[in-house]
Design a protein around this motif. Structure first.
Motif, PDB file in Angstrom:
ATOM      1  N   ALA A 120      36.012   3.381  -9.199  1.00  0.00           N
ATOM      2  CA  ALA A 120      37.086   3.937  -8.384  1.00  0.00           C
ATOM      3  C   ALA A 120      36.482   4.638  -7.141  1.00  0.00           C
ATOM      4  O   ALA A 120      35.434   5.075  -7.163  1.00  0.00           O
ATOM      5  CB  ALA A 120      38.014   5.061  -9.204  1.00  0.00           C
ATOM      6  N   LYS A 175      37.713   6.387  -3.587  1.00  0.00           N
ATOM      7  CA  LYS A 175      39.222   7.106  -3.186  1.00  0.00           C
ATOM      8  C   LYS A 175      39.560   6.624  -1.683  1.00  0.00           C
ATOM      9  O   LYS A 175      38.747   6.674  -0.744  1.00  0.00           O
ATOM     10  CB  LYS A 175      38.929   8.851  -3.174  1.00  0.00           C
ATOM     11  CG  LYS A 175      40.113   9.671  -2.862  1.00  0.00           C
ATOM     12  CD  LYS A 175      39.632  11.007  -2.571  1.00  0.00           C
ATOM     13  CE  LYS A 175      39.295  11.548  -3.884  1.00  0.00           C
ATOM     14  NZ  LYS A 175      39.134  12.947  -3.789  1.00  0.00           N
ATOM     15  N   ASN A 198      43.184   6.700  -5.904  1.00  0.00           N
ATOM     16  CA  ASN A 198      42.179   5.829  -6.328  1.00  0.00           C
ATOM     17  C   ASN A 198      42.263   4.430  -6.479  1.00  0.00           C
ATOM     18  O   ASN A 198      43.550   4.089  -6.785  1.00  0.00           O
ATOM     19  CB  ASN A 198      41.854   6.420  -7.697  1.00  0.00           C
ATOM     20  CG  ASN A 198      41.356   7.991  -7.644  1.00  0.00           C
ATOM     21  OD1 ASN A 198      40.581   8.107  -6.788  1.00  0.00           O
ATOM     22  ND2 ASN A 198      41.390   8.719  -8.782  1.00  0.00           N
TER      23      ASN A 198
END
Length: 94
Positions: free
Chosen positions: A43, A45, A35
């Motif tokens: 956030a 990924k 993240n």
């Protein structure tokens, strides 16, 4: 022209609080998931095959989700010569 850069290949990013520095940091995720928070935005990924670019003076944080391998390249902006203004005056948006 030759540029001095710092390159590191690691197994897993260390989880830490927000960081800030004057380098350009590029991280290439070879395997796994991380993240990423940049400038306190939600956030995102990063997975195998993704690249993360942090520009000078951006706050950022990494948090390993699934053990990963990555390559980190940090470029000292003082050594960027004619590219210094480009990297310090604007940050690309999506």
């Amino acid at each position: 022209m030759v540029y001095r850069i710092f390159v590191e290949k690691k197994d897993g990013l260390v989880d830490f609080g927000m960081k800030l520095h004057s380098n350009v940091e590029m991280v290439f995720i070879l395997e796994g998931e991380t993240n990423v928070w940049i400038d306190n935005k939600e956030a995102e990924k990063a997975e195998s095959g993704d690249a993360i670019i942090v520009f000078p003076c951006q706050q950022y944080r990494y948090e390993t989700v699934k053990k990963e391998d990555h390559v980190l390249i940090a470029v000292d902006i003082k050594r960027m010569g004619e590219f210094l203004k480009t990297f310090t005056s604007q940050i690309p948006t999506k």
